[in-house]
Motif scaffolding. Structure first.
Motif, short mmCIF file in Angstrom:
data_model
loop_
_atom_site.label_atom_id
_atom_site.label_comp_id
_atom_site.label_asym_id
_atom_site.label_seq_id
_atom_site.Cartn_x
_atom_site.Cartn_y
_atom_site.Cartn_z
N VAL A 23 0.84 -1.20 0.00
CA VAL A 23 0.00 0.00 0.00
C VAL A 23 0.87 1.26 0.00
N VAL A 24 1.87 1.28 0.87
CA VAL A 24 2.77 2.44 0.96
C VAL A 24 3.52 2.62 -0.36
N LEU A 25 4.02 1.52 -0.92
CA LEU A 25 4.76 1.58 -2.17
C LEU A 25 3.88 2.13 -3.29
N ASN A 26 2.66 1.62 -3.40
CA ASN A 26 1.76 2.08 -4.46
C ASN A 26 1.38 3.54 -4.28
N PHE A 27 1.22 3.96 -3.03
CA PHE A 27 0.86 5.36 -2.78
C PHE A 27 2.02 6.29 -3.10
N VAL A 28 3.22 5.91 -2.70
CA VAL A 28 4.39 6.78 -2.90
C VAL A 28 4.79 6.84 -4.37
N VAL A 29 4.87 5.68 -5.02
CA VAL A 29 5.28 5.66 -6.43
C VAL A 29 4.12 6.09 -7.33
N ASP A 30 2.92 5.61 -7.03
CA ASP A 30 1.71 6.01 -7.76
C ASP A 30 1.88 5.84 -9.28
N PRO A 31 1.96 4.60 -9.77
CA PRO A 31 2.23 4.37 -11.20
C PRO A 31 1.27 5.07 -12.15
N LEU A 32 0.00 5.14 -11.80
CA LEU A 32 -0.97 5.80 -12.66
C LEU A 32 -1.02 7.31 -12.47
N GLN A 33 -0.31 7.81 -11.46
CA GLN A 33 -0.33 9.24 -11.12
C GLN A 33 -1.76 9.70 -10.82
N LEU A 34 -2.47 8.88 -10.06
CA LEU A 34 -3.83 9.23 -9.66
C LEU A 34 -3.85 10.31 -8.59
N PHE A 35 -2.83 10.33 -7.74
CA PHE A 35 -2.80 11.25 -6.62
C PHE A 35 -2.01 12.52 -6.91
N PRO A 37 1.07 14.29 -10.06
CA PRO A 37 1.99 14.04 -11.18
C PRO A 37 3.32 13.51 -10.65
N ALA A 38 3.98 12.68 -11.44
CA ALA A 38 5.24 12.06 -11.02
C ALA A 38 6.31 13.13 -10.80
N ARG A 39 6.95 13.07 -9.64
CA ARG A 39 8.04 13.98 -9.33
C ARG A 39 9.23 13.22 -8.74
N LEU A 40 8.95 12.41 -7.74
CA LEU A 40 10.04 11.68 -7.08
C LEU A 40 10.58 10.56 -7.96
N PHE A 41 9.72 10.01 -8.82
CA PHE A 41 10.11 8.88 -9.65
C PHE A 41 9.75 9.20 -11.10
N PRO A 42 10.45 8.56 -12.03
CA PRO A 42 10.16 8.85 -13.45
C PRO A 42 8.74 8.42 -13.80
N ALA A 43 8.07 9.26 -14.56
CA ALA A 43 6.72 8.91 -15.03
C ALA A 43 6.81 7.78 -16.04
N MET A 44 5.99 6.77 -15.87
CA MET A 44 5.92 5.66 -16.81
C MET A 44 4.44 5.48 -17.19
N ARG A 160 4.06 -4.55 -7.93
CA ARG A 160 5.17 -5.00 -8.77
C ARG A 160 5.58 -3.90 -9.75
N GLU A 161 4.60 -3.23 -10.34
CA GLU A 161 4.90 -2.12 -11.23
C GLU A 161 5.60 -0.99 -10.48
N SER A 162 5.14 -0.71 -9.27
CA SER A 162 5.75 0.35 -8.46
C SER A 162 7.20 0.03 -8.15
N LEU A 163 7.44 -1.22 -7.81
CA LEU A 163 8.80 -1.63 -7.46
C LEU A 163 9.71 -1.50 -8.68
N TRP A 164 9.19 -1.83 -9.84
CA TRP A 164 10.00 -1.74 -11.07
C TRP A 164 10.29 -0.27 -11.41
N ILE A 165 9.30 0.59 -11.24
CA ILE A 165 9.51 2.02 -11.50
C ILE A 165 10.52 2.58 -10.50
N LEU A 166 10.43 2.12 -9.26
CA LEU A 166 11.39 2.53 -8.24
C LEU A 166 12.80 2.11 -8.62
N ALA A 167 12.95 0.87 -9.10
CA ALA A 167 14.27 0.39 -9.51
C ALA A 167 14.80 1.20 -10.69
N ARG A 168 13.90 1.60 -11.58
CA ARG A 168 14.32 2.37 -12.75
C ARG A 168 14.80 3.77 -12.36
#
Length: 371
Positions: A23-35, A37-44, A160-168
Motif C-alpha cells: 500500500v505504501v509503495l503504491n501510494f508513494v510511487v503512484d504508477p498511474l499518477q492518480l494522486f 503528477p510524477a516527481r520523485l520517480f520517473p513517469a511511466m 510489482r509495477e511500483s517496485l520496477w519504477i522505483l528500480a528504474r
C-alpha cells in the motif's frame, strides 16, 4: 512444544506487513499518477488506454481532450498541439463504444478543458453493455471512490509495477531496467507520454500500409463466409438512441466547451464493401449520417468536419492497412485539414459531404485497380 497459535499470529503479522508495504509503495510511487503528477520517480505509462486514461486525466495539464477509437490511437499529442495550437491529452480508446467514450469524457470534463476533439464514427453507437458491466473499464479508478482507491493501493500487480519504477529511478540500475521493461512483463513500459500507443519509429509503415493489404482486407470482408460481419452492430434505431444520449447529451450539457467533431477518412473500400456485400448496412450508414450531421450542427458549440469524401486520401489505398485504418501520415493530414477548416461541414448544407460520398461509392470500381 510447538504453539500453532503463535505461528499463525506470526504469519498473519507478516502478511499484514507485506500488504502495508504494498500500500505504501503504491501510494508513494503512484504508477498511474492518480494522486499527483510524477516527481520523485520517473513517469511511466501503459498502452492499456482504458486504465491509463484514468491517470492521464489527473496528471496531465491540458486544455483540449482528444477522443477517438483505433483510428485515433496512434496520434501523438505533440502533433495535435503543434497543428492546432493547443495543449492536449489523448484519451482515444481502441474498439470503444460511445458509452465508454462518454464515461471517459465525463471524467475529463471535471478538469474543464476548453475543447473536445472527437473522432466520431457511426460504429461507436452500436449496442453495448453499460460501463458498469464493462470488465475492461476500471470505472472506480475514474471515480476515485473508496472501492477504486482501495483496489489500486492494495493491488499486488500494481506493487510489482511500483517496485520496477522505483528500480528504474536508481541511476546505476536504470539502463538495465529500461532494457528489461517490455509491455509483455510490465504494464508501464513507456517513458514518454507522447509515445502512448504511437507506432514505434522502427515500425515498417510501408510494409503494413499499402494497396496490397488494403485490397486483401477488402476481399476478406466481402467473402460470402465473412460478409455478414459488415452488418454487425449496425442497428439504426439503437445507433440514434445512443447518439442522442452519449453525444448530444454531452454536447448539450456543456455549452461552454467547443466540440470539434470529425468523421474519419475510411478508405473508399469500406463503403464499397458494404455496397457490394451488405447494401442494407450501407443504407443504415447513409441514413444515420443524414440524421447525425444536421443534429450536431444545431449546436453553436459544434464544428463538424467530414473527411469520408476526402478523395485524395480515401482513394489512395497506400494509406491503409485494411479497409479502415490509415497510416500516421494521414494523421498529420487530418490535423492539418482541421487547422485549415478544410472539409468543414456547412450548417446550411449539412448533408452535402454525404452526397459526395454517395456519388464516389456508386462510381468506384475495384476491378479497375486489381487488374
Amino acid at each position: 512444544m510447538n504453539n500453532p497459535a503463535k505461528y499463525l499470529l506470526r504469519f498473519l503479522g507478516a502478511s499484514a506487513l507485506m500488504i502495508l508495504l504494498a500500500v505504501v509503495l503504491n501510494f508513494v510511487v503512484d504508477p498511474l499518477q492518480l494522486f499527483r503528477p510524477a516527481r520523485l520517480f520517473p513517469a511511466m505509462y501503459s498502452q492499456d488506454s482504458r486504465m491509463q486514461d484514468a491517470g492521464l486525466i489527473r496528471s496531465q495539464q491540458f486544455d483540449t481532450v482528444f477522443m477517438g477509437t483505433s483510428l485515433g490511437i496512434h496520434y501523438r499529442q505533440s502533433d495535435i498541439d503543434r497543428a492546432l495550437g493547443v495543449r492536449s491529452v489523448k484519451l482515444a480508446l481502441p474498439g470503444s463504444t460511445s458509452k465508454e467514450q462518454k464515461f471517459v469524457l465525463d471524467a475529463a470534463l471535471e478538469r474543464r478543458p476548453k475543447r473536445i476533439l472527437w473522432q466520431m464514427d457511426d460504429w461507436i453507437f452500436r449496442d453495448a453493455p453499460d460501463v458498469e458491466k464493462d470488465v475492461y473499464v476500471p470505472v472506480d479508478l475514474y471515480r476515485r471512490n473508496v472501492k477504486g482507491i482501495a483496489g489500486y493501493l492494495f493491488s499486488g500487480a500494481m506493487a510489482r509495477e511500483s517496485l520496477w519504477i522505483l528500480a528504474r529511478s536508481i541511476p546505476p540500475l536504470e539502463p538495465v531496467v529500461a532494457r528489461l521493461t517490455t509491455g509483455v512483463l510490465f504494464k508501464f513500459p513507456i517513458a514518454n507520454v507522447d509515445d502512448i500507443n504511437a507506432l514505434h519509429p522502427r515500425f515498417d509503415v510501408a510494409g503494413f500500409y499499402n494497396e496490397r493489404n488494403a485490397l486483401a482486407a477488402f476481399r476478406r470482408v466481402t467473402a460470402p463466409v465473412r460478409s455478414r460481419y459488415l452488418a454487425e452492430g449496425f442497428d439504426y434505431d439503437a445507433m440514434v438512441r445512443h447518439f442522442e444520449h452519449d453525444a448530444i447529451g454531452l454536447i448539450a450539457g456543456n455549452p461552454d466547451i467547443k466540440f470539434d467533431i470529425y468523421f474519419p477518412p475510411y478508405s473508399i473500400l469500406q463503403f464499397v464493401a458494404m455496397r457490394d456485400a451488405s447494401p442494407a448496412t450501407l443504407k443504415i450508414v447513409y441514413d444515420f449520417s443524414a440524421y447525425a450531421a444536421p443534429r450536431l450542427l444545431q449546436f453553436p458549440n459544434v464544428r463538424l468536419s467530414d473527411f469520408r469524401a476526402a478523395k485524395e486520401i480515401t482513394h489512395d489505398l497506400n494509406n491503409y492497412g485494411d479497409v479502415i485504418h490509415h497510416s500516421p501520415s494521414v494523421d498529420l493530414k487530418v490535423l492539418s485539414m482541421l487547422a485549415a477548416g478544410k472539409y468543414a461541414v456547412d450548417r446550411a448544407a449539412p448533408t452535402a459531404s454525404l452526397d459526395q460520398l454517395r456519388a464516389q461509392v456508386e462510381a468506384y470500381r475495384v476491378d479497375n485497380i486489381e487488374r
